[in-house]
Design an enzyme around this catalytic site. Structure first.
Site, mmCIF file in Angstrom:
data_model
loop_
_atom_site.group_PDB
_atom_site.id
_atom_site.type_symbol
_atom_site.label_atom_id
_atom_site.label_comp_id
_atom_site.label_asym_id
_atom_site.label_seq_id
_atom_site.Cartn_x
_atom_site.Cartn_y
_atom_site.Cartn_z
ATOM 1 N N CYS A 1 -5.446 -3.406 2.476
ATOM 2 C CA CYS A 1 -5.183 -3.423 3.916
ATOM 3 C C CYS A 1 -6.454 -3.472 4.774
ATOM 4 O O CYS A 1 -7.031 -4.528 4.985
ATOM 5 C CB CYS A 1 -4.305 -2.226 4.280
ATOM 6 S SG CYS A 1 -3.328 -2.481 5.790
ATOM 7 N N LYS B 1 -9.471 2.022 -1.872
ATOM 8 C CA LYS B 1 -9.713 1.485 -0.536
ATOM 9 C C LYS B 1 -11.085 1.940 -0.046
ATOM 10 O O LYS B 1 -11.397 3.137 -0.048
ATOM 11 C CB LYS B 1 -8.615 1.983 0.402
ATOM 12 C CG LYS B 1 -8.556 1.333 1.775
ATOM 13 C CD LYS B 1 -7.326 1.867 2.512
ATOM 14 C CE LYS B 1 -7.067 1.161 3.824
ATOM 15 N NZ LYS B 1 -5.819 1.670 4.456
ATOM 16 N N GLU C 1 0.842 -1.197 0.000
ATOM 17 C CA GLU C 1 0.000 0.000 0.000
ATOM 18 C C GLU C 1 0.881 1.253 0.000
ATOM 19 O O GLU C 1 1.823 1.359 0.786
ATOM 20 C CB GLU C 1 -0.868 -0.046 1.256
ATOM 21 C CG GLU C 1 -1.803 1.110 1.481
ATOM 22 C CD GLU C 1 -2.622 0.933 2.760
ATOM 23 O OE1 GLU C 1 -3.575 1.705 2.953
ATOM 24 O OE2 GLU C 1 -2.299 0.023 3.560
#
Length: 293
Positions: free
Chosen positions: A157, A123, A43
């Site tokens: 994540c 995300k 990331e």
């Protein structure tokens, strides 16, 4: 499938230095290890992650077509003739040239072996660090990357966690969507933290952080419970190192989930900076026993 995870320790705001670090790891890899189908970076790999505010990250926000991270991904994909997934901080200008509105996302670009952008993922479940500057994405990515030849799901994540840590643990939002999409490949680009103190944590840099790995496996429980005959390959590409108070857990891992069994094709230690390469057509190096909740 031959899969590479480029685990290293980016420094926040040091784009030129981070590019050198990533390039150095690839340059010292065995040439045969660079015969890959897929290369995954962490990331926000080339910018660093732990920005404190919108003001801090503003100079490092990138356009997906011309930004430093996306340019690096296209060049690496064309050079190694593989799909590259790389996390980066994205900025999107408003609908008109005169618009002053700018949207910002924690994103990951997917580039094919010809250097062409396939998709851009954002995300959806933000960590508190992201909330200072980024908007939520509009859902997890599920689609077919033609050159990989398989249905693929991509998360970044925190996407694997319960939403805002407020949703029930058993909601398993990401894992249930992977099941519904019938994906056989899951890619997670990560900057996953440990709560341990850095000095103590990195005393054993070559050892994986088993607490982190087991947590990731637990968040995939719906895939394990499904008893699917078709294997689901899961790629956790994490970073290592520290940024101010943040200590990252490393432990990049490639798993295979099939018939309620969890296979380990390969993993790195918590502090290693190198390229993990696995071939999922080869036997696994280990198995993980998982007890259902």
């Amino acid at each position: 499938m031959r899969i590479g995870c480029l685990q290293f320790a980016p420094r926040v705001g040091d784009v030129a230095g981070n590019i050198k670090r990533a390039d150095a790891i690839l340059s010292r890899a065995n040439p045969e290890d660079l015969s890959l189908d897929l290369l995954v970076l962490p990331e926000m790999a080339l910018t660093g992650y732990n920005f404190k505010s919108l003001q801090d990250i503003e100079p490092f926000l990138e356009d997906k077509d011309s930004g430093v991270s996306c340019t690096w991904a296209r060049e690496a994909a064309a050079k190694h003739r593989c799909v590259v997934v790389a996390g980066y901080p994205e900025k999107v200008h408003g609908p008109s040239a005169s618009s002053i509105e700018t949207e910002r996302y924690n994103a990951a670009v997917v580039v094919d072996g010809a250097g062409k952008t396939v998709t851009n993922c954002r995300k959806s479940f933000l960590y508190y660090t992201d909330e200072t500057w980024a908007l939520e994405g509009q859902g997890f990515y599920h689609g077919t990357v033609a050159s990989l030849g398989t249905k693929t799901s991509i998360g970044i994540c925190m996407d694997i966690n319960p939403y805002k840590f407020e949703a029930p643990w058993t909601a398993f939002e990401f894992a249930f969507e992977v099941l519904q999409a019938k994906s056989n490949l899951v890619i997670m680009s990560m900057a996953w933290l440990t709560r341990d103190e850095a000095d103590e944590f990195f005393e054993t840099p070559n050892q994986p952080d088993t607490d982190t790995l087991i947590y990731w496996v637990k968040r995939l429980e719906p895939l394990i419970r499904s008893k699917n005959d078709d294997e689901v390959v899961v790629v956790f590409a994490n970073r290592t190192g520290t940024e101010d108070e943040a200590t990252y857990a490393g432990t990049s891992t490639v798993l295979g989930i099939q018939n309620s069994c969890v296979k380990v094709y390969g993993m790195l230690g918590r502090g290693q900076e190198e390229l993990l390469v696995v071939d999922t057509s080869s036997p696994p190096c280990a198995w993980i026993r998982h007890e259902m909740t």
